[in-house]
Scaffold this motif. Sequence first.
Motif, mmCIF file in Angstrom:
data_model
loop_
_atom_site.group_PDB
_atom_site.id
_atom_site.type_symbol
_atom_site.label_atom_id
_atom_site.label_comp_id
_atom_site.label_asym_id
_atom_site.label_seq_id
_atom_site.Cartn_x
_atom_site.Cartn_y
_atom_site.Cartn_z
ATOM 1 N N ASP A 106 0.856 -1.187 0.000
ATOM 2 C CA ASP A 106 0.000 0.000 0.000
ATOM 3 C C ASP A 106 0.895 1.241 0.000
ATOM 4 O OD1 ASP A 106 -2.279 1.491 0.028
ATOM 5 O OD2 ASP A 106 -3.163 0.483 1.761
ATOM 6 N N PHE A 107 0.262 2.390 -0.016
ATOM 7 C CA PHE A 107 1.025 3.643 -0.008
ATOM 8 C C PHE A 107 0.884 4.308 1.348
ATOM 9 C CE2 PHE A 107 -0.332 2.921 -4.362
ATOM 10 C CZ PHE A 107 0.863 3.036 -5.044
ATOM 11 N N PHE A 108 1.970 4.879 1.846
ATOM 12 C CA PHE A 108 1.851 5.662 3.076
ATOM 13 C C PHE A 108 1.264 7.032 2.764
ATOM 14 C CE2 PHE A 108 3.316 8.379 6.543
ATOM 15 C CZ PHE A 108 2.809 7.651 7.611
ATOM 16 N N ALA A 109 1.575 7.582 1.598
ATOM 17 C CA ALA A 109 1.123 8.927 1.224
ATOM 18 C C ALA A 109 -0.325 8.892 0.737
ATOM 19 C CB ALA A 109 2.015 9.487 0.126
ATOM 20 N N ALA A 110 -1.045 9.943 1.102
ATOM 21 C CA ALA A 110 -2.446 10.066 0.677
ATOM 22 C C ALA A 110 -2.531 10.136 -0.848
ATOM 23 C CB ALA A 110 -3.051 11.318 1.300
ATOM 24 N N GLU A 111 -3.584 9.528 -1.366
ATOM 25 C CA GLU A 111 -3.866 9.545 -2.819
ATOM 26 C C GLU A 111 -3.880 10.989 -3.336
ATOM 27 O OE1 GLU A 111 -5.698 6.693 -4.818
ATOM 28 O OE2 GLU A 111 -4.948 8.064 -6.362
ATOM 29 N N GLY A 112 -3.259 11.183 -4.481
ATOM 30 C CA GLY A 112 -3.265 12.521 -5.083
ATOM 31 C C GLY A 112 -2.076 13.371 -4.641
ATOM 32 N N TYR A 113 -1.346 12.920 -3.614
ATOM 33 C CA TYR A 113 -0.215 13.703 -3.106
ATOM 34 C C TYR A 113 1.055 12.854 -3.051
ATOM 35 C CZ TYR A 113 -3.902 16.955 -1.975
ATOM 36 O OH TYR A 113 -4.967 17.816 -2.070
ATOM 37 N N ARG A 114 1.115 11.826 -3.910
ATOM 38 C CA ARG A 114 2.285 10.949 -3.892
ATOM 39 C C ARG A 114 3.442 11.578 -4.654
ATOM 40 N NH1 ARG A 114 -1.890 6.259 -4.645
ATOM 41 N NH2 ARG A 114 -2.568 6.358 -2.485
ATOM 42 N N LEU A 140 8.710 5.377 11.288
ATOM 43 C CA LEU A 140 8.069 4.581 10.218
ATOM 44 C C LEU A 140 8.920 3.380 9.806
ATOM 45 C CD1 LEU A 140 6.728 7.475 7.952
ATOM 46 C CD2 LEU A 140 5.514 6.205 9.733
ATOM 47 N N LYS A 141 10.052 3.202 10.493
ATOM 48 C CA LYS A 141 10.948 2.071 10.178
ATOM 49 C C LYS A 141 10.171 0.755 10.293
ATOM 50 C CE LYS A 141 15.673 0.797 11.138
ATOM 51 N NZ LYS A 141 16.097 -0.252 11.997
ATOM 52 N N GLY A 142 10.312 -0.105 9.311
ATOM 53 C CA GLY A 142 9.640 -1.405 9.347
ATOM 54 C C GLY A 142 8.198 -1.325 8.867
ATOM 55 N N ARG A 143 7.483 -0.270 9.281
ATOM 56 C CA ARG A 143 6.089 -0.078 8.817
ATOM 57 C C ARG A 143 6.065 0.353 7.365
ATOM 58 N NH1 ARG A 143 3.564 4.388 12.188
ATOM 59 N NH2 ARG A 143 1.892 4.129 10.678
ATOM 60 N N THR A 144 7.143 1.020 6.968
ATOM 61 C CA THR A 144 7.251 1.451 5.564
ATOM 62 C C THR A 144 8.672 1.168 5.098
ATOM 63 O OG1 THR A 144 8.063 3.676 6.051
ATOM 64 C CG2 THR A 144 5.672 3.430 5.930
ATOM 65 N N PHE A 145 8.859 1.122 3.805
ATOM 66 C CA PHE A 145 10.204 1.219 3.237
ATOM 67 C C PHE A 145 10.109 2.171 2.069
ATOM 68 C CE2 PHE A 145 8.267 -2.675 1.555
ATOM 69 C CZ PHE A 145 8.451 -2.576 0.182
#
Length: 371
Positions: free
Chosen positions: A296-304, A340-345
Motif C-alpha cells: 500500500d502507499f503511506f502517502a495520501a492519494e493525489g499527493y504521492r 516509520l521504520k519497518g512499517r514502511t520502506f
Amino acid sequence: MGDRKHRFDWSNRPHPRLFIPGPTEVRPEVLAAQAELMIGHRTDALEALFARVQAQARRLFFTEARVYVTASSGMGLQEAAIRNGVRERVICFVNGAFSQRWADVAEGCGKQTVRVAVEWGHPITPDVVVRALREHGPADAITVVHNETSTGVISPIAEIAGAVRDVAPETLVLVDAVSSLAGAPVHFDEWGLDVCLTSSQKALACPPGLALAAVSDRVLERARTVSGRGWYFDFLLLEKYLQRNTTPATPAISLLRALHVQLTHILDVEGLEARFARHRALAEMTWEWVRARGFDFFAAEGYRSPTVTAVANARGVDVDALNAFLTSRGMVISNGYGPLKGRTFRIAHMGDTTPEEMRYLLDTIDEFLAA
Ligand SMILES: Cc1ncc(COP(=O)(O)O)c(C=O)c1O
C-alpha cells in the motif's frame, strides 16, 4: 551474478547502486569533474565558473531573481532562510521529519515558532495554511516542505503560496524543495515564492556538499530589518559577492565544477521537462508495482511524490532482510524514516535513474518476495 533479463550486473560494485532518497547515484562524468586541478578562488576562472552556474541555476528554479550556492548541505539554507527572513515569529507546517526539523531550526535560532501539525502521510493544503494564519498570525514567514522525504508526500506549493499572498501578503513563503527540485517542477517566480532551497545530493544527482536557494527581493528587503543574521549565511553579504560572481568565503570549487557539468546535462542534454516526465514515469512504474504486489502507499492519494515512494509494508516484509538481499545484488533501498521504520520502506526514483534500472530493482525485489 548476472541476470539474463537485464543487461546490468551490479553485484561486483564496491558500493551498492543507490535507490535511497539521497545521496543519489552520481554519473562518472560528474564525479570526474571533481578531480580537475585546483584553482584559486579569487580568480577570473572561478568567477567565470560561478557566473555559468548562476545562469544555469536560474533556469533550474525558473527565476530571474538570484540563486545562492553555498558550501553546505540543505540544512544550512533552512537556517539561512530563518535567520534572514524572520524577525520574530514563524509558522512551521509539520507533516514529516524534515518539516519538523525546520521548526527545530527556527527554535534553535531563537524565533517564536508556531508548529502546525498535520498527520504524517498527508499534505499541507492551502486551507490548513489559511486557517493557521488566521489563528496564529501575523507571522513574518511560513515554512513548508515541498516533498516530505520521510513520508513520500508532495504538497501543492503554488496553491499554498497563492493563499498566503491573499490572506497575509507580508508573510514570506519559505520552501524546502530538497528532494523535489530537478525531479518535479518548481516555478519560483510564477508561484511567488520567497526562498526555495535544495541540496545537491538528491534529484540533482550531484555529490553532497552544496546547497542552492532561490531568494526573492522581498527577502533581501526583510533581511535589512532583521538582526542576528550571522555571517556565513547572511543573504545581504552573499548578495554583495554574487554581484561579482563569487562568495564571501572559499567556495567548494570541485563541487561547483561537478554541479556545472550536471546542470549542463540536465538543462541542455536531457532537458528539464523530459527530466520531470522521466521522474513521473519512474514513480508510476513503482506505484503499479506497489499495487500489483499487495503493498500500500503511506502517502495520501493525489499527493504521492514523483521522486520517492514510501511503501506501506502491508505484507510485513522484513525490510532489513530485503535490503541485505538487494545489497548482495549490488543495490540498496531505504527503510522507513524514524518512527516509520519497518512499517514502511522507501524506494527512491530520483536523480538520473533510467526505467531499465528501476525495472531491474523491482524485479530483484520480486525475486526476494518469491523466495
Ligand atoms: C526534505 C528534506 N529537507 C532537508 C533535508 C536535509 O538536507 P541535507 O542533509 O542536505 O542538509 C533532507 C534530507 O534528506 C530532506 O529530504
